[in-house]
Structure formats: C-alpha cells, structure tokens
Design an enzyme around this catalytic site. Structure first.
Site, PDB file in Angstrom:
ATOM      1  N   SER A 177       0.023   5.713   2.000  1.00 20.95           N
ATOM      2  CA  SER A 177       0.588   4.358   2.487  1.00 20.95           C
ATOM      3  C   SER A 177       1.464   3.416   1.631  1.00 20.95           C
ATOM      4  O   SER A 177       0.839   3.390   0.555  1.00 20.95           O
ATOM      5  CB  SER A 177      -0.660   3.521   3.245  1.00 20.95           C
ATOM      6  OG  SER A 177      -0.306   2.299   3.645  1.00 20.95           O
ATOM      7  N   ARG A 232       3.187   0.019   3.455  1.00 24.69           N
ATOM      8  CA  ARG A 232       2.944  -1.113   4.071  1.00 24.69           C
ATOM      9  C   ARG A 232       1.398  -1.423   4.353  1.00 24.69           C
ATOM     10  O   ARG A 232       1.005  -2.529   4.258  1.00 24.69           O
ATOM     11  CB  ARG A 232       3.867  -1.027   5.473  1.00 24.69           C
ATOM     12  CG  ARG A 232       5.246  -1.383   5.467  1.00 24.69           C
ATOM     13  CD  ARG A 232       6.023  -0.326   6.108  1.00 24.69           C
ATOM     14  NE  ARG A 232       5.775   0.896   5.855  1.00 24.69           N
ATOM     15  CZ  ARG A 232       6.843   1.187   4.921  1.00 24.69           C
ATOM     16  NH1 ARG A 232       7.647   0.655   4.540  1.00 24.69           N
ATOM     17  NH2 ARG A 232       6.554   2.648   4.341  1.00 24.69           N
ATOM     18  N   THR A 233       0.559  -0.346   4.847  1.00 25.84           N
ATOM     19  CA  THR A 233      -0.607  -0.438   5.477  1.00 25.84           C
ATOM     20  C   THR A 233      -1.521  -1.116   4.234  1.00 25.84           C
ATOM     21  O   THR A 233      -2.322  -2.077   4.533  1.00 25.84           O
ATOM     22  CB  THR A 233      -1.372   0.477   6.237  1.00 25.84           C
ATOM     23  OG1 THR A 233      -0.284   0.782   7.291  1.00 25.84           O
ATOM     24  CG2 THR A 233      -2.551   0.202   6.610  1.00 25.84           C
ATOM     25  N   ARG A 293      -7.565   4.317   7.483  1.00 25.80           N
ATOM     26  CA  ARG A 293      -6.518   5.328   7.660  1.00 25.80           C
ATOM     27  C   ARG A 293      -6.972   6.754   7.748  1.00 25.80           C
ATOM     28  O   ARG A 293      -7.320   7.053   6.371  1.00 25.80           O
ATOM     29  CB  ARG A 293      -5.328   4.944   6.881  1.00 25.80           C
ATOM     30  CG  ARG A 293      -4.354   5.956   6.958  1.00 25.80           C
ATOM     31  CD  ARG A 293      -2.886   5.785   6.465  1.00 25.80           C
ATOM     32  NE  ARG A 293      -1.981   4.889   7.183  1.00 25.80           N
ATOM     33  CZ  ARG A 293      -0.717   4.575   7.167  1.00 25.80           C
ATOM     34  NH1 ARG A 293      -0.335   5.012   6.157  1.00 25.80           N
ATOM     35  NH2 ARG A 293      -0.414   3.813   7.953  1.00 25.80           N
ATOM     36  N   HIS A 350      -1.752   3.875  16.274  1.00 26.92           N
ATOM     37  CA  HIS A 350      -1.380   3.105  15.209  1.00 26.92           C
ATOM     38  C   HIS A 350      -1.314   1.612  15.662  1.00 26.92           C
ATOM     39  O   HIS A 350      -0.371   1.164  15.847  1.00 26.92           O
ATOM     40  CB  HIS A 350      -0.006   3.635  14.315  1.00 26.92           C
ATOM     41  CG  HIS A 350       0.165   2.881  13.078  1.00 26.92           C
ATOM     42  ND1 HIS A 350      -0.758   2.123  12.584  1.00 26.92           N
ATOM     43  CD2 HIS A 350       1.279   2.975  12.280  1.00 26.92           C
ATOM     44  CE1 HIS A 350      -0.356   1.689  11.308  1.00 26.92           C
ATOM     45  NE2 HIS A 350       0.753   2.416  11.176  1.00 26.92           N
ATOM     46  N   GLN A 381       0.389  -1.313  13.895  1.00 32.30           N
ATOM     47  CA  GLN A 381       1.851  -1.234  13.722  1.00 32.30           C
ATOM     48  C   GLN A 381       2.433  -1.850  15.171  1.00 32.30           C
ATOM     49  O   GLN A 381       3.373  -2.741  15.100  1.00 32.30           O
ATOM     50  CB  GLN A 381       2.185   0.304  13.569  1.00 32.30           C
ATOM     51  CG  GLN A 381       3.748   0.360  13.646  1.00 32.30           C
ATOM     52  CD  GLN A 381       4.343  -0.208  12.198  1.00 32.30           C
ATOM     53  OE1 GLN A 381       3.933   0.068  11.299  1.00 32.30           O
ATOM     54  NE2 GLN A 381       5.267  -1.247  12.547  1.00 32.30           N
ATOM     55  N   ASN A 423       1.801   9.326  17.339  1.00 32.30           N
ATOM     56  CA  ASN A 423       0.748   8.269  17.181  1.00 32.30           C
ATOM     57  C   ASN A 423       1.185   6.816  17.384  1.00 32.30           C
ATOM     58  O   ASN A 423       0.786   6.078  18.022  1.00 32.30           O
ATOM     59  CB  ASN A 423       0.038   8.111  15.976  1.00 32.30           C
ATOM     60  CG  ASN A 423       0.799   8.427  14.656  1.00 32.30           C
ATOM     61  OD1 ASN A 423       2.149   8.508  14.739  1.00 32.30           O
ATOM     62  ND2 ASN A 423       0.178   8.494  13.345  1.00 32.30           N
ATOM     63  N   ASP A 464      10.810   6.932  14.769  1.00 30.26           N
ATOM     64  CA  ASP A 464       9.709   7.142  13.769  1.00 30.26           C
ATOM     65  C   ASP A 464      10.061   8.572  13.103  1.00 30.26           C
ATOM     66  O   ASP A 464      11.112   9.245  13.759  1.00 30.26           O
ATOM     67  CB  ASP A 464       8.415   7.206  14.457  1.00 30.26           C
ATOM     68  CG  ASP A 464       7.176   7.525  13.232  1.00 30.26           C
ATOM     69  OD1 ASP A 464       7.619   7.247  11.874  1.00 30.26           O
ATOM     70  OD2 ASP A 464       6.284   7.783  13.753  1.00 30.26           O
ATOM     71  N   SER A 471       5.498  13.760  10.981  1.00 21.01           N
ATOM     72  CA  SER A 471       4.320  12.754  10.547  1.00 21.01           C
ATOM     73  C   SER A 471       3.410  13.305   9.344  1.00 21.01           C
ATOM     74  O   SER A 471       3.625  14.394   9.199  1.00 21.01           O
ATOM     75  CB  SER A 471       3.223  12.436  11.881  1.00 21.01           C
ATOM     76  OG  SER A 471       4.160  11.499  12.438  1.00 21.01           O
ATOM     77  N   MET A 472       2.789  12.422   8.832  1.00 21.92           N
ATOM     78  CA  MET A 472       1.880  12.882   7.639  1.00 21.92           C
ATOM     79  C   MET A 472       0.970  13.980   8.282  1.00 21.92           C
ATOM     80  O   MET A 472       0.320  13.822   9.229  1.00 21.92           O
ATOM     81  CB  MET A 472       1.149  11.668   7.234  1.00 21.92           C
ATOM     82  CG  MET A 472       1.803  10.714   6.300  1.00 21.92           C
ATOM     83  SD  MET A 472       0.822   9.229   5.763  1.00 21.92           S
ATOM     84  CE  MET A 472       1.012   8.200   7.376  1.00 21.92           C
ATOM     85  N   CYS A 514       8.827   1.998  12.426  1.00 23.69           N
ATOM     86  CA  CYS A 514       7.552   1.588  11.679  1.00 23.69           C
ATOM     87  C   CYS A 514       7.665   1.625  10.327  1.00 23.69           C
ATOM     88  O   CYS A 514       7.205   1.051   9.550  1.00 23.69           O
ATOM     89  CB  CYS A 514       6.489   2.374  12.191  1.00 23.69           C
ATOM     90  SG  CYS A 514       6.691   4.086  12.271  1.00 23.69           S
ATOM     91  N   LEU A 515       8.619   2.621   9.690  1.00 21.49           N
ATOM     92  CA  LEU A 515       8.829   2.692   8.324  1.00 21.49           C
ATOM     93  C   LEU A 515       7.698   3.492   8.037  1.00 21.49           C
ATOM     94  O   LEU A 515       6.738   3.228   8.231  1.00 21.49           O
ATOM     95  CB  LEU A 515       9.227   1.549   7.365  1.00 21.49           C
ATOM     96  CG  LEU A 515      10.344   1.036   7.771  1.00 21.49           C
ATOM     97  CD1 LEU A 515      10.471  -0.510   6.949  1.00 21.49           C
ATOM     98  CD2 LEU A 515      11.826   1.851   7.772  1.00 21.49           C
ATOM     99  N   ARG A 543       3.561  -6.901   9.699  1.00 31.01           N
ATOM    100  CA  ARG A 543       2.463  -6.222   9.691  1.00 31.01           C
ATOM    101  C   ARG A 543       1.442  -6.937   9.269  1.00 31.01           C
ATOM    102  O   ARG A 543       0.046  -7.191   9.720  1.00 31.01           O
ATOM    103  CB  ARG A 543       2.517  -4.999   8.642  1.00 31.01           C
ATOM    104  CG  ARG A 543       3.006  -3.707   9.302  1.00 31.01           C
ATOM    105  CD  ARG A 543       2.708  -3.128  10.595  1.00 31.01           C
ATOM    106  NE  ARG A 543       1.294  -2.746   9.987  1.00 31.01           N
ATOM    107  CZ  ARG A 543       0.862  -1.337   9.612  1.00 31.01           C
ATOM    108  NH1 ARG A 543       2.178  -0.646   9.312  1.00 31.01           N
ATOM    109  NH2 ARG A 543      -0.297  -1.102   8.987  1.00 31.01           N
TER     110      ARG A 543
HETATM  111  N1  NVA Z   1       4.104   8.857  12.694  1.00 34.95           N
HETATM  112  C1  NVA Z   1       4.162   8.384  11.278  1.00 34.95           C
HETATM  113  C2  NVA Z   1       3.696   6.891  11.030  1.00 34.95           C
HETATM  114  C3  NVA Z   1       3.817   6.459   9.616  1.00 34.95           C
HETATM  115  C4  NVA Z   1       3.481   4.978   9.917  1.00 34.95           C
HETATM  116  C5  NVA Z   1       2.747   9.274  10.630  1.00 34.95           C
HETATM  117  O1  NVA Z   1       1.770   9.337  11.143  1.00 34.95           O
HETATM  118  O2  NVA Z   1       3.279   9.627   9.369  1.00 34.95           O
HETATM  119  N1   CP Z   2       4.361   1.666   8.750  1.00 34.93           N
HETATM  120  C1   CP Z   2       3.190   2.072   8.234  1.00 34.93           C
HETATM  121  O1   CP Z   2       1.975   2.161   8.359  1.00 34.93           O
HETATM  122  O2   CP Z   2       3.749   2.307   6.707  1.00 34.93           O
HETATM  123  P1   CP Z   2       2.681   3.150   5.605  1.00 34.93           P
HETATM  124  O3   CP Z   2       2.387   4.402   5.998  1.00 34.93           O
HETATM  125  O4   CP Z   2       3.440   2.835   4.506  1.00 34.93           O
HETATM  126  O5   CP Z   2       1.509   2.230   5.635  1.00 34.93           O
END
Ligand code: NVA
Ligand code: CP
Length: 306
Positions: A52, A54-55, A103, A130, A133, A161, A222, A226-227, A262-263, A290
C-alpha cells in the site's frame, strides 16, 4: 451506528450523509485548527497483508493529525491467519489499541477480525471490496459537482473489489452505475443481484465501453490485474485491450466528464498518460480525500464507542 466500517451498505443514507458532512468539516478543521486532537493518547493498529501507498500514508498521517499514533504492521510482522489466528490477533490488538485498520486478502478474515475485536475495525481493502476508497471517491465527486443528483458513474475495466464497493454505495444512495468489462470479468453476481433487487440505483453491465460511457459524469478505472493476480497480467492485457481509458473514450460521452482512478495506475495500460494528466482528471484530489473521508469515518466510529 455500527462498531466497524466494513461495507458501505452497512450504513443508512442518513449515516452516509453524516460521513460526507463530517469529511468536509474535518478537511477544513485540520487545516485551520492544528490544536484539534480528539485522538490524543489513542493508537491505531494498521495491519497490512498486501502492499500500500495511499492507505498506509492516509491512515497514518490522518490519525497523527488528529492527535493519535498509528502503528504499521506489515506482511512480515503479524502473519495474520498464518502465524496466528485472526481471532487471537483481534483479541490481542484490542487490548493495546483503540482502533484497528486492516488490509487483507480474504474477506472472511476482516469479518472475523470484526467479530473478535472489542474496538472498531476499518476495512482497508480485501479481495472483495474497498469501502474507504469509494467513500473518498464519492466525497470527491460531491466536492466537484456540488450535488450527487442525476449522477452517472461508468466504471471501465475489471469487475473487482472497487466495483463491489461502488455497488455497495448504490444500495445507499441513488445513482446510475454502469460497469463496462470484458466478458468473463463481470463483478460478483451475488452483489450485482443484491444491488439490482434493492431497486434504488440503476445497475448496468456492458461489454461495449463506447456505448457504456454515453452521458457519463465520471469515468473510473482501476488496474486490470489486482494485487494477488499479477501473474495473470499479461493474459489480461490481451483480453482488456479494448477497455483502455484514452482520450477517444473520454471525449465520446457527449458531456463534460471527470476521470477518476483509485491508484496506483499502470499508465499506458488501463489508462493513458494524457487522460491521467488532463484537466478533467481528479485523481489527486481523490487520493487526498482518502485521508479526509477516513478521518471522518474514524471520528464517527470513535464517538460511537465512546
Ligand atoms: N483492485 C486493486 C485496488 C488497489 C487499490 C487491487 O486490489 O489491487
Ligand atoms: N488506492 C489505494 O488503496 O492505494 P494503495 O493500494 O496504495 O493503498
């Protein structure tokens, strides 16, 4: 008022508007009154099973600005659900801290954390949703449009998500949510059906991005992988190639349209540099919000537990 912030649709329309009003208020307050420290002597445990920027930063800085101290617990520190059970982590963290933000991969784990914690739990993203967000996103839209009336949000990309939390919001306030995704990448059927049967908002799923974006007030995207899905990234790029948000898509809505993400963005993949950096792009206002939206959520949760 619920103890935890796990899904947007756990809250009523009035509670939603109270969060938005508080976000506007606290955004000004922390700039004008650095002595406002309602979290003095309080601590927030931040549990991260995934990366992460931003979070982590928005929760840590936000909690500090409100007078408290936040602890970063990364993937190698706790090993939630691996080194120790989720229930035991919940019980232990509750003895030391006033609030927990997490998270996690598995959505069941955040539900379990909430069940066994005696302090409020805030969902900082799971594989499923999320909510922080999308609270920041809708607050950003409200700031720019001054109203959420007659709003059409078109999400272009993976039914992930982020989309699920847009669907949660669609069950609390009325708007038009259109999701343009490749076949096979639609959002979860359970939440889509639930949002539709609630009958508050219009929910459309399309596989044609140019058709979907007609009349959009906001185009949102997005990452395509995703992760936890990064090994699928190359395969997904082929399947999603017609779903890139570029200038052609942005200018085919028939009206002035904001761009949101959302970045983190994979520039040149799901969105072009030109769109990210255009004057209609509000991605950095969105990122800043955020912190303000989450501060509002934390203040209200803290008040409700006393
Ligand atoms: N869909 C992305 C959002 C990241 C803020 C993820 O879960 O990786
Ligand atoms: N948008 C968001 O949650 O960014 P991070 O994954 O960098 O926290």
């Amino acid at each position: 008022m619920k103890k935890d912030f796990l899904h947007i649709n756990d809250y009523t329309k009035d509670e939603f508007w109270a969060f938005i009003d508080r976000a506007s208020w606290i955004k000004n307050k922390i700039k004008e009154d650095p002595q406002y420290k309602p979290f003095h002597h309080k601590t927030l445990a931040m549990i991260f099973a995934k990366p992460s920027a931003r979070t982590r930063v928005s929760f840590e800085v936000g909690f500090f600005k409100l007078g408290g101290h936040a602890l970063f617990l990364g993937p190698n520190d706790i090993g939630i659900g691996k080194r120790e059970s989720v229930a035991d982590i919940a019980r232990v963290m509750s003895r030391f801290n006033d609030m927990i933000m997490a998270r996690l991969f598995d959505h069941e784990h955040i539900l379990e954390l909430s069940k066994y914690s005696s302090v409020p739990v805030v969902n900082g993203l799971t594989n499923y949703n999320h909510p922080c967000q999308i609270m920041a996103d809708i607050f950003t839209i409200y700031e720019h449009r001054k109203s959420l009336d007659d709003l059409k949000v078109v999400y272009v990309g993976d039914g992930n998500n982020i989309v699920h939390s847009w669907m949660e919001l669609s069950m609390v306030i009325p708007f038009n949510l259109t999701v343009a995704c490749p076949e096979g990448f639609s959002p979860d059927k359970g939440i889509t059906d639930q949002a539709r049967s609630k009958g508050l908002s219009t929910i459309e799923i399309s596989h044609d991005p140019f058709d979907a974006v007609k009349d959009a007030d906001v185009i949102y995207t997005d990452v395509w992988a995703s992760m936890g899905q990064k090994e699928e990234a190359e395969e997904r790029r082929k399947k999603f190639k017609n779903f890139q948000v570029n200038k052609d898509l942005m200018t085919s809505t028939g009206k002035n349209t904001y761009f949101m993400h959302c970045l983190p963005a994979e520039r040149g993949i799901e969105v072009t540099d030109e769109v990210c950096d255009a004057e209609y792009s509000i991605i950095f206002d969105e990122a800043e919000n955020r912190m303000h939206a989450q501060n509002a959520i934390m203040l209200k949760l803290m008040e409700s537990v006393g």
